[in-house]
Scaffold this active site. Structure first.
Site, PDB file in Angstrom:
ATOM      1  N   THR A 153       0.768  -1.247   0.000  1.00  0.00           N
ATOM      2  CA  THR A 153       0.000   0.000   0.000  1.00  0.00           C
ATOM      3  C   THR A 153       0.802   1.303   0.000  1.00  0.00           C
ATOM      4  O   THR A 153       1.821   1.387   0.679  1.00  0.00           O
ATOM      5  CB  THR A 153      -0.829  -0.004   1.314  1.00  0.00           C
ATOM      6  OG1 THR A 153      -1.500  -1.226   1.390  1.00  0.00           O
ATOM      7  CG2 THR A 153      -1.797   1.123   1.401  1.00  0.00           C
ATOM      8  N   ARG A 181     -11.498 -10.244  -0.899  1.00  0.00           N
ATOM      9  CA  ARG A 181     -10.761  -9.941   0.349  1.00  0.00           C
ATOM     10  C   ARG A 181     -10.490  -8.435   0.445  1.00  0.00           C
ATOM     11  O   ARG A 181     -10.056  -7.806  -0.517  1.00  0.00           O
ATOM     12  CB  ARG A 181      -9.440 -10.720   0.363  1.00  0.00           C
ATOM     13  CG  ARG A 181      -8.533 -10.427   1.564  1.00  0.00           C
ATOM     14  CD  ARG A 181      -7.517  -9.349   1.255  1.00  0.00           C
ATOM     15  NE  ARG A 181      -6.568  -9.146   2.346  1.00  0.00           N
ATOM     16  CZ  ARG A 181      -5.759  -8.094   2.449  1.00  0.00           C
ATOM     17  NH1 ARG A 181      -5.778  -7.162   1.508  1.00  0.00           N
ATOM     18  NH2 ARG A 181      -4.938  -7.974   3.449  1.00  0.00           N
ATOM     19  N   GLY A 183      -8.500  -5.495   2.876  1.00  0.00           N
ATOM     20  CA  GLY A 183      -7.522  -5.315   3.948  1.00  0.00           C
ATOM     21  C   GLY A 183      -7.812  -4.087   4.789  1.00  0.00           C
ATOM     22  O   GLY A 183      -8.948  -3.603   4.889  1.00  0.00           O
ATOM     23  N   ASP A 184      -6.751  -3.551   5.371  1.00  0.00           N
ATOM     24  CA  ASP A 184      -6.876  -2.432   6.307  1.00  0.00           C
ATOM     25  C   ASP A 184      -7.056  -1.068   5.626  1.00  0.00           C
ATOM     26  O   ASP A 184      -7.560  -0.122   6.246  1.00  0.00           O
ATOM     27  CB  ASP A 184      -5.613  -2.339   7.165  1.00  0.00           C
ATOM     28  CG  ASP A 184      -4.383  -2.077   6.289  1.00  0.00           C
ATOM     29  OD1 ASP A 184      -4.084  -2.940   5.429  1.00  0.00           O
ATOM     30  OD2 ASP A 184      -3.736  -1.022   6.436  1.00  0.00           O
ATOM     31  N   THR A 203       0.955   0.870   6.233  1.00  0.00           N
ATOM     32  CA  THR A 203       1.212  -0.024   5.114  1.00  0.00           C
ATOM     33  C   THR A 203       1.682  -1.351   5.678  1.00  0.00           C
ATOM     34  O   THR A 203       2.396  -1.367   6.682  1.00  0.00           O
ATOM     35  CB  THR A 203       2.257   0.585   4.154  1.00  0.00           C
ATOM     36  OG1 THR A 203       2.753  -0.443   3.281  1.00  0.00           O
ATOM     37  CG2 THR A 203       3.438   1.209   4.880  1.00  0.00           C
ATOM     38  N   GLY A 204       1.286  -2.441   5.069  1.00  0.00           N
ATOM     39  CA  GLY A 204       1.728  -3.750   5.558  1.00  0.00           C
ATOM     40  C   GLY A 204       0.593  -4.752   5.523  1.00  0.00           C
ATOM     41  O   GLY A 204      -0.376  -4.589   4.787  1.00  0.00           O
ATOM     42  N   GLY A 206      -2.543  -6.284   6.114  1.00  0.00           N
ATOM     43  CA  GLY A 206      -3.770  -5.654   6.573  1.00  0.00           C
ATOM     44  C   GLY A 206      -4.503  -6.396   7.666  1.00  0.00           C
ATOM     45  O   GLY A 206      -5.084  -5.782   8.569  1.00  0.00           O
TER      46      GLY A 206
HETATM   47  N1  GLY Z   1      -2.175  -3.063   3.582  1.00  0.00           N
HETATM   48  C1  GLY Z   1      -2.878  -3.490   2.472  1.00  0.00           C
HETATM   49  C2  GLY Z   1      -3.615  -4.723   2.595  1.00  0.00           C
HETATM   50  O1  GLY Z   1      -3.313  -5.540   3.459  1.00  0.00           O
HETATM   51  O2  GLY Z   1      -4.532  -4.927   1.818  1.00  0.00           O
END
Ligand code: GLY
Length: 286
Positions: A153, A181, A183-184, A203-204, A206
């Protein structure tokens, strides 16, 4: 004077050594795009959106055109924009066939009574957004990436001369994710957060960022008295201890003081402060 300012990250992850200079080049260009908006009198939201559009359209980062495909070979994008002044946000998740989900997130925030749309219905809103003239259509929909990045991200925090904070996150998510799916990145407080005092963008991985609500927690550390660099390091320490996973975070307070930290191999960072445009760029490492 540190305002206006912008801090940008290009994703924490296992960057190949020869890709790090390319990541640096694109976050520095993205920061310059956002900073130019700020010095010409644009708002923090205008700058954060413009900066993020640049990253989504460049094809070299894991967002917009450059995103990882899901396991079906399809790009499904997540993005969020936050207006710290009004504690407002717009989010979009698992949206296909658009290049700049960040503009759709802003449209949702400003033009609907809702905050968060996903999938086919988000795409319907995108079509409505284009028809209304709020933003122009880009090319012929999305262009498949020729390059698959090994990173996560992107995001930024922009602060205008009045100290108003805007934050973004935008992503294709994790490589080969199951269709649907999310994420965060579009989740308020996890992928990013901003209020009238401080902003953060994460970032990372999620699934793990959401477990600890990483961006909100890191802003809380600033509210409790930590400077942004200390808060970023504290946030990452908490994240690693609780989850054992990898991530990165950028932080900036309303005076333009900033911080960043990662426990991944690398996270390209670019910052531009003040009317004169004082630049800081670094490949942050664990
Ligand atoms: N940080 C992005 C995701 O996990 O989708």
């Amino acid at each position: 004077m540190q305002l206006p300012m912008i801090i940008v990250h290009g994703g924490a992850g296992n960057w190949k050594d020869d890709r790090i200079p390319i990541g640096m080049e694109f976050v520095e260009k993205a920061a310059a795009v956002g900073h130019a908006v700020l010095v010409s009198g644009g708002s923090s939201l205008d700058a954060a959106e413009a900066c993020t559009i640049f990253m989504e359209s460049c094809g070299e980062l894991n967002c917009g055109r450059g995103s990882y495909p899901n396991e079906d070979g399809v790009l499904e994008l997540d993005a969020m924009i936050i207006d710290g002044k009004n504690l407002d946000f717009g989010s979009v998740a698992a949206v296909k066939d658009i290049e700049n989900p960040i503009s759709l997130a802003r449209y949702i925030m400003e033009k609907t009574k809702y905050k968060f749309f996903a999938g086919i219905n988000a795409k319907r809103l995108y079509d409505e957004m284009i028809a209304s003239g709020y933003r122009e259509e880009k090319e012929l929909g999305i262009v498949r990436p020729s390059f698959t990045p090994d990173v996560d991200t992107v995001g930024c925090i922009a602060i205008d001369a009045e100290g108003n904070i805007a934050a973004t996150s935008s992503t294709g998510g994790i490589k080969n994710k199951t269709a649907g799916r999310i994420g965060d990145s579009p989740v308020m407080g996890s992928g990013a957060y901003a209020n009238d005092m401080c902003g953060a963008s994460a970032t990372g991985w999620g699934e793990h960022i959401m477990r600890v609500v990483l961006s909100r927690m890191t802003v809380l550390y600033v509210e409790e008295g930590a400077d942004p660099m200390t808060a970023a390091r504290k946030g990452m320490k908490m994240f690693e201890e609780k989850t054992g996973s990898e991530a990165g975070i950028i932080v900036a307070d309303k005076t333009g003081v900033f911080g960043y930290a990662t426990n991944a191999k690398a996270m390209p960072i670019a910052v531009i402060q003040g009317i004169s445009g004082k630049k800081t760029a670094t490949s942050c490492q664990k």
